[in-house]
Design an enzyme around this catalytic site. Structure first.
Site, PDB file in Angstrom:
ATOM      1  CG  MET A 180      -2.068  -0.971   1.141  1.00  0.00           C
ATOM      2  SD  MET A 180      -3.248  -0.587  -0.169  1.00  0.00           S
ATOM      3  CE  MET A 180      -4.031   0.885   0.475  1.00  0.00           C
ATOM      4  CG  ASN A 208       9.714  -0.305   5.149  1.00  0.00           C
ATOM      5  OD1 ASN A 208       8.486  -0.205   5.194  1.00  0.00           O
ATOM      6  ND2 ASN A 208      10.352  -1.420   5.446  1.00  0.00           N
ATOM      7  NE  ARG A 209       9.986  -3.142  11.330  1.00  0.00           N
ATOM      8  CZ  ARG A 209       9.147  -4.002  11.880  1.00  0.00           C
ATOM      9  NH1 ARG A 209       8.845  -3.925  13.159  1.00  0.00           N
ATOM     10  NH2 ARG A 209       8.577  -4.944  11.139  1.00  0.00           N
ATOM     11  CB  ALA A 252      -4.249  -1.144  11.704  1.00  0.00           C
ATOM     12  CB  SER A 256     -11.495   2.910   0.074  1.00  0.00           C
ATOM     13  OG  SER A 256     -12.117   1.800  -0.530  1.00  0.00           O
ATOM     14  N   GLY A 296      -7.704  -0.602  -2.162  1.00  0.00           N
ATOM     15  CA  GLY A 296      -6.663  -1.630  -2.206  1.00  0.00           C
ATOM     16  C   GLY A 296      -5.417  -1.147  -2.924  1.00  0.00           C
ATOM     17  CE  LYS A 329     -11.156   1.862   3.517  1.00  0.00           C
ATOM     18  NZ  LYS A 329     -10.487   0.809   4.179  1.00  0.00           N
ATOM     19  CG  HIS A 336     -15.972   2.180   1.947  1.00  0.00           C
ATOM     20  ND1 HIS A 336     -15.198   1.034   1.948  1.00  0.00           N
ATOM     21  CD2 HIS A 336     -16.147   2.510   0.656  1.00  0.00           C
ATOM     22  CE1 HIS A 336     -14.926   0.691   0.702  1.00  0.00           C
ATOM     23  NE2 HIS A 336     -15.483   1.569  -0.106  1.00  0.00           N
ATOM     24  CG  ASN A 337     -13.802  -1.316   4.838  1.00  0.00           C
ATOM     25  OD1 ASN A 337     -13.773  -0.392   4.028  1.00  0.00           O
ATOM     26  ND2 ASN A 337     -12.722  -1.962   5.206  1.00  0.00           N
ATOM     27  CD  GLU A 378     -15.396  -3.826   0.704  1.00  0.00           C
ATOM     28  OE1 GLU A 378     -14.947  -2.656   0.703  1.00  0.00           O
ATOM     29  OE2 GLU A 378     -14.665  -4.820   0.904  1.00  0.00           O
ATOM     30  CE1 TYR A 379     -16.190  -6.534   5.900  1.00  0.00           C
ATOM     31  CE2 TYR A 379     -17.228  -8.431   6.912  1.00  0.00           C
ATOM     32  CZ  TYR A 379     -16.102  -7.658   6.693  1.00  0.00           C
ATOM     33  OH  TYR A 379     -14.918  -8.028   7.264  1.00  0.00           O
ATOM     34  NE  ARG A 423     -17.781 -10.919   4.236  1.00  0.00           N
ATOM     35  CZ  ARG A 423     -16.854 -10.087   3.777  1.00  0.00           C
ATOM     36  NH1 ARG A 423     -15.627 -10.115   4.269  1.00  0.00           N
ATOM     37  NH2 ARG A 423     -17.142  -9.228   2.822  1.00  0.00           N
ATOM     38  NE  ARG A 459     -37.478  -2.458  28.927  1.00  0.00           N
ATOM     39  CZ  ARG A 459     -37.355  -1.186  29.261  1.00  0.00           C
ATOM     40  NH1 ARG A 459     -38.286  -0.321  28.889  1.00  0.00           N
ATOM     41  NH2 ARG A 459     -36.323  -0.761  29.954  1.00  0.00           N
TER      42      ARG A 459
HETATM   43  P1  NBP Z   1       0.991  -4.267   6.151  1.00  0.00           P
HETATM   44  O1  NBP Z   1      -0.253  -3.993   6.884  1.00  0.00           O
HETATM   45  O2  NBP Z   1       1.320  -5.658   5.768  1.00  0.00           O
HETATM   46  O3  NBP Z   1       2.208  -3.701   7.004  1.00  0.00           O
HETATM   47  C1  NBP Z   1       3.567  -3.840   6.591  1.00  0.00           C
HETATM   48  C2  NBP Z   1       4.335  -2.575   6.860  1.00  0.00           C
HETATM   49  O4  NBP Z   1       4.280  -2.244   8.260  1.00  0.00           O
HETATM   50  C3  NBP Z   1       5.787  -2.725   6.508  1.00  0.00           C
HETATM   51  O5  NBP Z   1       6.248  -1.508   5.982  1.00  0.00           O
HETATM   52  C4  NBP Z   1       6.414  -3.008   7.873  1.00  0.00           C
HETATM   53  O6  NBP Z   1       7.769  -2.670   7.942  1.00  0.00           O
HETATM   54  C5  NBP Z   1       5.618  -2.064   8.716  1.00  0.00           C
HETATM   55  N1  NBP Z   1       5.751  -2.294  10.163  1.00  0.00           N
HETATM   56  C6  NBP Z   1       5.290  -3.292  10.933  1.00  0.00           C
HETATM   57 BR1  NBP Z   1       4.369  -4.726  10.321  1.00  0.00          BR
HETATM   58  N2  NBP Z   1       5.590  -3.153  12.222  1.00  0.00           N
HETATM   59  C7  NBP Z   1       6.298  -2.028  12.295  1.00  0.00           C
HETATM   60  C8  NBP Z   1       6.896  -1.333  13.362  1.00  0.00           C
HETATM   61  N3  NBP Z   1       6.778  -1.765  14.630  1.00  0.00           N
HETATM   62  N4  NBP Z   1       7.575  -0.206  13.099  1.00  0.00           N
HETATM   63  C9  NBP Z   1       7.673   0.248  11.834  1.00  0.00           C
HETATM   64  N5  NBP Z   1       7.098  -0.357  10.761  1.00  0.00           N
HETATM   65  C10 NBP Z   1       6.414  -1.478  11.006  1.00  0.00           C
HETATM   66  O7  NBP Z   1       1.084  -3.339   4.835  1.00  0.00           O
HETATM   67  P2  NBP Z   1      -0.015  -3.020   3.719  1.00  0.00           P
HETATM   68  O8  NBP Z   1      -0.757  -4.225   3.312  1.00  0.00           O
HETATM   69  O9  NBP Z   1       0.698  -2.225   2.703  1.00  0.00           O
HETATM   70  O10 NBP Z   1      -1.064  -2.090   4.469  1.00  0.00           O
HETATM   71  C11 NBP Z   1      -0.698  -0.863   5.088  1.00  0.00           C
HETATM   72  C12 NBP Z   1      -1.888  -0.256   5.781  1.00  0.00           C
HETATM   73  O11 NBP Z   1      -2.897   0.034   4.814  1.00  0.00           O
HETATM   74  C13 NBP Z   1      -2.558  -1.173   6.809  1.00  0.00           C
HETATM   75  O12 NBP Z   1      -3.016  -0.413   7.903  1.00  0.00           O
HETATM   76  C14 NBP Z   1      -3.723  -1.745   6.060  1.00  0.00           C
HETATM   77  O13 NBP Z   1      -4.776  -2.131   6.911  1.00  0.00           O
HETATM   78  C15 NBP Z   1      -4.112  -0.585   5.185  1.00  0.00           C
HETATM   79  N6  NBP Z   1      -4.847  -0.935   3.976  1.00  0.00           N
HETATM   80  C16 NBP Z   1      -4.513  -2.006   3.241  1.00  0.00           C
HETATM   81  C17 NBP Z   1      -5.209  -2.311   2.089  1.00  0.00           C
HETATM   82  C18 NBP Z   1      -4.819  -3.460   1.237  1.00  0.00           C
HETATM   83  O14 NBP Z   1      -5.522  -3.728   0.265  1.00  0.00           O
HETATM   84  N7  NBP Z   1      -3.725  -4.152   1.542  1.00  0.00           N
HETATM   85  C19 NBP Z   1      -6.261  -1.518   1.693  1.00  0.00           C
HETATM   86  C20 NBP Z   1      -6.574  -0.419   2.436  1.00  0.00           C
HETATM   87  C21 NBP Z   1      -5.860  -0.150   3.586  1.00  0.00           C
HETATM   88  P3  NBP Z   1       8.897  -3.796   7.653  1.00  0.00           P
HETATM   89  O15 NBP Z   1       9.057  -3.797   6.174  1.00  0.00           O
HETATM   90  O16 NBP Z   1      10.087  -3.289   8.352  1.00  0.00           O
HETATM   91  O17 NBP Z   1       8.380  -5.089   8.198  1.00  0.00           O
END
Ligand code: NBP
Length: 479
Positions: free
Chosen positions: A13, A33-34, A76, A128, A130, A184, A187-188, A191-192, A289, A447
Site C-alpha cells: 500500500m 521503511n523500518r 494498524a 480505500s 486496495g 472508512k 464504507h467497509n 461493502e460487506y 460470513r 418490561r
Molecule cells: P501491512 O499492513 O502488511 O504492514 C507492513 C508494513 O508495516 C511494513 O512496511 C512493515 O515494515 C511495517 N511495520 C510493521 Br508490520 N511493524 C512495524 C513497526 N513496529 N515499526 C515500523 N514499521 C512497522 O502493509 P499493507 O498491506 O501495505 O497495508 C498498510 C496499511 O494500509 C494497513 O493499515 C492496512 O490495513 C491498510 N490498507 C490495506 C489495504 C490493502 O488492500 N492491503 C487496503 C486499504 C488499507 P517492515 O518492512 O520493516 O516489516
C-alpha cells in the site's frame, strides 16, 4: 530538505501510494521503511519517481520541507503507534502526521488528542481501493483539523480517484479527529452488505431457479447496465464467467465456501450497537460470513429438515427480474443504515459530516463505487437533514416500485429453503419503518410487568407503572 511529502511504510500500500504521489506534478516524495531493504527495492525499481530515500527517521524528517507532511502506511495497531511515536519525536510543532492505514476510529481520536497536545497535527485518513487504488487513485476519507486540511487537501486531491460523472477528486475533509476513519469503517461495512446481497441473489438464481454460473454471469452483466451498475456487480459477472483451469468446473464451485474477514465489518456493527443504531443488513452480512466459516456447525446441521424439492418456477425471467428488484431495494436499505450510523456518530462525536459529500467521494476509487452513489449525493443535497435515506423521494419511490418483487423473493427464499438473511432483514426493516404501530408497546408492557420499568401512554404525557402483582391500578411515576 527537498521533499514536500513523505511516506513511511513501504509494503504494497505504502509503495503504491508513494509512486502515485511521485507521479503528480509538484510532488517530491521522501520514503522510509523500518527494514531498509524495502526502501532500496522500491527506489531502485522506480528511478522515474525521483524518491528521496532515507534510512532513519531523523534523515526522513530532515528530508521534508515544513510543515512536514508524512503519510504512515504500516500495519494498524501497535506498529502504527510505534511509528507515530518516532515521527512525533523527530517532528516539530505545526508538522502533520497522516495515518493512512485501517485504524480503529477510537485509536485515531486518542492519537489526534495526544499529538494535538504536542502541537502536531494528526490526520486519520481512510484510504480505500486496495493496492490498485493506492497506485492509480483511491477514495480518500481524511479526518483531522481544518487547518491541517489546507495542506493535506491539495496533496490528496492530486492523487485521488476522479468521479467519471464530473471529474471531481474523491476526497473531502470528512470531519475532525476520527471522522475519516469512522467513515472508512462504515464504507467497509456497506461493502460487506453489498457483497452479501449479491451472494444471496446468486444463490437464489443458482439453487432456487437452477441457472448455471455462466448464465448468472450474463444476468449480472445485464444488471450492470442499469440502476445496479457498480464495481461489485461488474466483478461478480467476471468471477462467475471464470472456469477453473484444473478441473474445468465453474470457478465459483471449486472455491471453499467459508468467507474470511479482517474485522472492519465487525467494528462497524460494534460501533452501531454502541450508538444504538440498527444496521441490521450490515450485521446480517457479518454474521453470514461468520456462519459460513463454522464447518463443524454446518456439518452438524446438514441433516436438518427442509423443503423436499426446489420449488418449480413458472416464469424464470420474471423471477430474475424479481431478484434484481429485491437486490436493489435491499441495497437501498444497506446504504440507508450505513448513512444512519454515520449521522448518529457525527452527532455523538461532534463531527459535522456532509453525507452528500461522503456519497460523492465513494463514486470512484473504492470498492463500493456505483452509479447509485450520485443519487445518494443528490438526496442529501436536496435535504441535508434527511433522517433516513430510504425516505428520500427518489429512494422511497424506488423501494416502493420494488416492494412487491422483494416480498415474492423473500417468500420464495423461505419456501425453497435458500437462506437470504440480507434480503429478508432489509425487508423487515423497511416494514418496521412503515408500520403505523410497532409491538414495542407490548415489550414496554412486559418490561413494566417484570421490572417496573414504566411506560408512556399514547393519550397524554407522563410516565406510568401498573401494579401488576397487586390490584393492577396505574400510578404516574414521572413527567
Ligand atoms: P501491512 O499492513 O502488511 O504492514 C507492513 C508494513 O508495516 C511494513 O512496511 C512493515 O515494515 C511495517 N511495520 C510493521 Br508490520 N511493524 C512495524 C513497526 N513496529 N515499526 C515500523 N514499521 C512497522 O502493509 P499493507 O498491506 O501495505 O497495508 C498498510 C496499511 O494500509 C494497513 O493499515 C492496512 O490495513 C491498510 N490498507 C490495506 C489495504 C490493502 O488492500 N492491503 C487496503 C486499504 C488499507 P517492515 O518492512 O520493516 O516489516
Amino acid at each position: 530538505p527537498s521533499a514536500n511529502v513523505g511516506v513511511v511504510g513501504l509494503a504494497v500500500m505504502g509503495a503504491n501510494l508513494a509512486r502515485n504521489l511521485a507521479s503528480r506534478e509538484g510532488n517530491r516524495v521522501a520514503v522510509y521503511n523500518r527494514s531498509p531493504e524495502r526502501t532500496r527495492t522500491l527506489v531502485s525499481a522506480h528511478p522515474e519517481a525521483g524518491f528521496v530515500a532515507t534510512e532513519s527517521v531523523a534523515d526522513f524528517a530532515a528530508a521534508l520541507t515544513r510543515p512536514r507532511t508524512a503519510i504512515i502506511m504500516v500495519q494498524a495497531g501497535k506498529a502504527t503507534d510505534a511509528v507515530i511515536s518516532e515521527l512525533a519525536d523527530a517532528f516539530e510543532p505545526g508538522d502533520i502526521i497522516i495515518d493512512g492505514g485501517n485504524a480503529q476510529y477510537t485509536d485515531t481520536i486518542r492519537r489526534e488528542l495526544e499529538l494535538r497536545q504536542r502541537g502536531l497535527h494528526f490526520v486519520g485518513a481512510g484510504i480505500s481501493g486496495g493496492e490498485e487504488g493506492a497506485l492509480n487513485g483511491p477514495s480518500i476519507m481524511p479526518g483531522g483539523s481544518a487547518e491541517s486540511y489546507e495542506t493535506v487537501g491539495p496533496i490528496f486531491r492530486s492523487i485521488a480517484a476522479r468521479a467519471e460523472e464530473d471529474g471531481e477528486p474523491c476526497v473531502t475533509h470528512v470531519g475532525t479527529d476520527g471522522a475519516g476513519h469512522f467513515v472508512k469503517m462504515v464504507h467497509n461495512g456497506i461493502e460487506y452488505a453489498d457483497m452479501q446481497l449479491i451472494a444471496e441473489a446468486f444463490d437464489l438464481l443458482r439453487r432456487g431457479a437452477g441457472f448455471e454460473p455462466a448464465e448468472i454471469a450474463e444476468i449480472f452483466a445485464e444488471w450492470n447496465t442499469g440502476e445496479l451498475e457498480s464495481y461489485l456487480i461488474e466483478i461478480t459477472a467476471e468471477v462467475l464467467r471464470q472456469v477453473d483451469a484444473r478441473t474445468g468446473r465453474p470457478f465459483v464451485d471449486v472455491v471453499l465456501d467459508q468467507a474470511g474477514q479482517k474485522g472492519t465489518g465487525t467494528w462497524t456493527v460494534q460501533a452501531a450497537l454502541s450508538l444504538g443504531t440498527p444496521i441490521s443488513g450490515i450485521a446480517e452480512a457479518v454474521f453470514a460470513r461468520g456462519l459460513s466459516s463454522h464447518p463443524e456447525q454446518r456439518l452438524a446441521g446438514a441433516h436438518l429438515e427442509g423443503p423436499g424439492s426446489p420449488i418449480a418456477l413458472e416464469d424464470r425471467d420474471a423471477f430474475v427480474e424479481d431478484v434484481r428488484q429485491a437486490l436493489y431495494a435491499s441495497k437501498i436499505i444497506a446504504y440507508s443504515q450505513g448513512f444512519d450510523v454515520i449521522r448518529t456518530a457525527a452527532s455523538q462525536y461532534g463531527w459535522h459530516i456532509d453525507s452528500g459529500a461522503v456519497a460523492k467521494i465513494w463514486r470512484a476509487g473504492c470498492i463500493i463505487r456505483a452509479r447509485f452513489l450520485g443519487r445518494i449525493a443528490e438526496a442529501y443535497q436536496a435535504d441535508p437533514s434527511l433522517v433516513s435515506l430510504v425516505t428520500a423521494p427518489f429512494f422511497s419511490e424506488a423501494a416502493g416500485r420494488a416492494q412487491q418483487a422483494w416480498r415474492r423473493v423473500v417468500s420464495t427464499a423461505a419456501l425453497s429453503g435458500v437462506p437470504a438473511p440480507g434480503f429478508s432483514s432489509s425487508l423487515a426493516y423497511y416494514d418496521a419503518l412503515r408500520a403505523p404501530r410497532l409491538p414495542a408497546s407490548l415489550i414496554q408492557a412486559q418490561r413494566d410487568f417484570f421490572g417496573a420499568h414504566t411506560y408512556r401512554r399514547i393519550d397524554g404525557p407522563g410516565v406510568f407503572h401498573t401494579e401488576w402483582s397487586g390490584d393492577r391500578s396505574e400510578t404516574q411515576t414521572g413527567e
